[in-house]
Design a protein around this motif. Structure first.
Motif, mmCIF file in Angstrom:
data_model
loop_
_atom_site.group_PDB
_atom_site.id
_atom_site.type_symbol
_atom_site.label_atom_id
_atom_site.label_comp_id
_atom_site.label_asym_id
_atom_site.label_seq_id
_atom_site.Cartn_x
_atom_site.Cartn_y
_atom_site.Cartn_z
ATOM 1 N N UNK A 87 0.856 -1.180 0.000
ATOM 2 C CA UNK A 87 0.000 0.000 0.000
ATOM 3 C C UNK A 87 0.891 1.228 0.000
ATOM 4 N N UNK A 88 0.398 2.366 -0.504
ATOM 5 C CA UNK A 88 1.181 3.601 -0.411
ATOM 6 C C UNK A 88 1.102 4.194 0.992
ATOM 7 N N UNK A 94 4.546 3.547 10.315
ATOM 8 C CA UNK A 94 5.166 2.280 10.696
ATOM 9 C C UNK A 94 4.362 1.123 10.117
ATOM 10 N N UNK A 95 5.044 0.001 9.964
ATOM 11 C CA UNK A 95 4.397 -1.255 9.636
ATOM 12 C C UNK A 95 4.987 -2.330 10.542
ATOM 13 N N UNK A 96 4.117 -3.114 11.162
ATOM 14 C CA UNK A 96 4.526 -4.167 12.090
ATOM 15 C C UNK A 96 3.865 -5.466 11.665
ATOM 16 N N UNK A 97 4.616 -6.569 11.746
ATOM 17 C CA UNK A 97 4.088 -7.848 11.305
ATOM 18 C C UNK A 97 4.719 -8.969 12.119
ATOM 19 N N UNK A 98 3.993 -10.089 12.208
ATOM 20 C CA UNK A 98 4.530 -11.311 12.794
ATOM 21 C C UNK A 98 4.732 -12.322 11.678
ATOM 22 N N UNK A 211 4.999 -2.598 2.519
ATOM 23 C CA UNK A 211 4.199 -3.800 2.676
ATOM 24 C C UNK A 211 5.027 -5.036 2.942
ATOM 25 N N UNK A 212 4.462 -6.196 2.576
ATOM 26 C CA UNK A 212 5.071 -7.499 2.826
ATOM 27 C C UNK A 212 5.744 -8.000 1.549
ATOM 28 N N UNK A 213 6.823 -8.758 1.714
ATOM 29 C CA UNK A 213 7.484 -9.304 0.529
ATOM 30 C C UNK A 213 8.065 -10.670 0.845
ATOM 31 N N UNK A 243 -0.606 -1.243 10.907
ATOM 32 C CA UNK A 243 -0.131 -0.045 10.234
ATOM 33 C C UNK A 243 -0.307 1.159 11.145
ATOM 34 N N UNK A 244 0.678 2.041 11.107
ATOM 35 C CA UNK A 244 0.585 3.281 11.868
ATOM 36 C C UNK A 244 1.060 4.438 11.019
#
Length: 517
Positions: A87-88, A94-98, A211-213, A243-244
């Motif tokens: 996403x733009x 911030x982006x946070x992921x598990x 985003x995710x890759x 997302x923040x």
């Protein structure tokens, strides 16, 4: 080479003008001997001719579908191929992921595969300056065998914590953008975060793609004939994507960045890139890599600028003949006494000779390289072979380094000729000590260990100054002399050659002073 030497008036007259007059006398002596001048011009032609023949032999038909390689912010050719769910992001955020798992498959043939995970397979989050290949980026990722890493702008790699992801103990990653600065964090519990690294992406646009890759380079495999690379695909399971900041609040988009998986990996016929929504996260499958392009079997269709300078060893042999003959001809013709009578300070005579023959050899090398690097690149690209782009500083070092290589080799030959006083023997000593080890090592005649040893301890180490490809821990290839990799860094290898030349030159000065002419 046979040369007829006629003593010039300048050489026969006592040197009252100091070292400058002595240097001028030696230069006059060199340019009035047609054999030496013709040999120097011939060395340029030979280097270019051998390079053209090698380029023509390799450019009969390029790999189908090849195109120019993308270039990263640092000016080097890069792989920028991965599956992206994005996403733009407007401004900071911030982006946070598990990451709960990272698995993979390796192609055994075009229609079948087996379980397997490339050591540098990657699943994580990325802030990227647009979707164009080669654009600046910073990423936090879990790798197949190297734990958590932060990588940015293709060549930079920072290690985080080791470990693997499980459903019970996922790896939590975070990227925070603040202006041009992107900072990476990791956590084991989602509460306490540890900074892994920070990157300043100069000129990062206000709207970045975030985003995710997932990416996976090819897997190195040993075969009966050597080392091969099999296509590999990785799948990462992402949970709890948070997302923040000023996100567009739109839907997630997905795509394969690049038309294929680049030079470092590819999809097989049974596996394709994709992203599937799973509750609050995604399962993403991808191949390719985000890393600098290097040489070796994995990039056999890519040319490097060293490929266009393969004739340097032939030109070097010619300049070795000139360097040795520049002193031994005077011994053979009995004219060394005239030279030393004109300038009784014998050490200065040898220094003047070294400056003259070294300068000529330097010009020969620089002119040859300056012609062949751009011309060879144009010929390769016109025949469908992409050329490995390198930073302008690296290209300049290779061009100037070719001149320095020939210059020091000719001075070494001059010194050995002074010590041995016989042209044929001096030429043989230098060629056997410098050119022969280089040819044996780079032609893969010897085992890699023996080849690397030769390129560390012999004068052939000086050829490392021409190496344009670099080693990267995060890129797997065959880092061996046969693939264009020297065991010593460019300037370190050149220093080995300089050490040989310095020792030989010092011994030559001592012997010239002590022995009768």
């Amino acid at each position: 080479m046979t040369a007829t030497l006629t003593p010039s008036r300048t050489a026969a007259r006592p040197a009252r003008g100091g070292f400058a007059q002595l240097l001028h006398a030696e230069w006059t002596k060199f340019r009035t001997v047609r054999g030496w001048v013709a040999s120097s011009v011939g060395a340029v032609l030979v280097i270019c001719l051998v390079g053209l023949l090698a380029t023509a032999a390799g450019n009969q038909s390029g790999p189908e579908g090849t195109s120019a390689l993308p270039v990263g912010p640092g000016g080097q050719a890069v792989n920028d191929s991965f599956y992206f769910v994005h996403q733009p992001l407007q401004g900071d955020g911030t982006i946070t992921v598990s990451v709960s798992s990272l698995t993979g498959v390796v192609a055994t043939d075009p229609k079948s595969s087996r379980p397997g995970l490339a050591p540098w397979a990657k699943a994580g989050i990325i802030v990227k300056d647009g979707l164009d290949q080669g654009s600046a980026y910073a990423a936090m990722m879990l790798t197949g065998a190297h734990g958590v890493r932060m990588q940015y702008d293709y060549t930079h790699d920072i290690a985080g914590a080791a470990g693997r992801a499980t459903r019970e103990q996922p790896v939590r990653l975070r990227l925070q953008r603040s202006g041009d600065t992107v900072t990476g964090y990791q956590s084991t519990d989602g509460t306490k975060w540890t900074e892994v690294g920070s990157a300043r992406l100069s000129g990062l646009s206000a709207t970045a793609q975030v985003g995710l890759f997932v990416a996976s380079p090819s897997v190195e495999e040993k075969t009966g004939t050597g080392t091969g690379f099999a296509p590999a695909v990785a799948t990462g399971a992402f949970d709890q994507v948070d997302l923040g900041g000023r996100w567009s609040a739109g839907s997630w988009q997905q795509r394969q960045v690049s038309d294929g998986a680049g030079t470092s990996g590819s999809y097989s016929q049974t596996t394709k890139g994709q992203a599937v929504a799973t509750g609050s996260g995604f399962t993403v499958t991808g191949a390719g890599d985000i890393a600098p392009v290097v040489g070796g079997p994995a990039t056999s269709g890519v040319r490097t600028i060293e490929n266009f300078l393969v004739g340097a060893f032939a030109g070097l042999i010619i300049m070795v003949v000139v360097g040795a003959g520049y002193i031994t001809v005077e011994y053979r013709r009995g004219l060394i006494g005239v030279t030393l009578a004109a300038s009784p300070r014998r050490g200065r005579v040898l220094v003047a000779k070294a400056l003259v023959v070294g300068s000529i050899a330097f010009v020969v090398g620089v002119v040859s390289a300056a012609v062949m690097v751009p011309f060879g690149g144009q010929r390769s690209e016109s025949n469908g072979f992409p050329v490995l782009t390198v930073p302008s500083g690296t290209e300049l070092r290779v061009v100037v380094g070719t001149g320095l290589l020939l210059a020091v080799a000719s001075v070494l030959a001059l010194a050995v000729g002074t010590i041995l006083r016989r042209s044929a023997v001096a030429i043989t000593v230098v060629v056997v000590g410098m050119v022969l080890p280089y040819l044996l090592a780079t032609a893969s005649v010897l085992p890699d260990g023996a080849s690397e040893w030769l390129l560390r301890v012999t004068p052939a180490a000086g050829f490392a100054i021409q190496q344009s490809v670099a080693r990267y821990e995060q890129v797997v290839t065959v880092y061996a002399p046969g693939s264009g990799y020297f065991p010593l860094a460019p300037w370190s290898g050149f220093a080995v050659l300089c050490a040989y030349a310095a020792v030989a030159f010092a011994a030559a000065v001592v012997l010239l002073r002590r022995r009768d002419v």
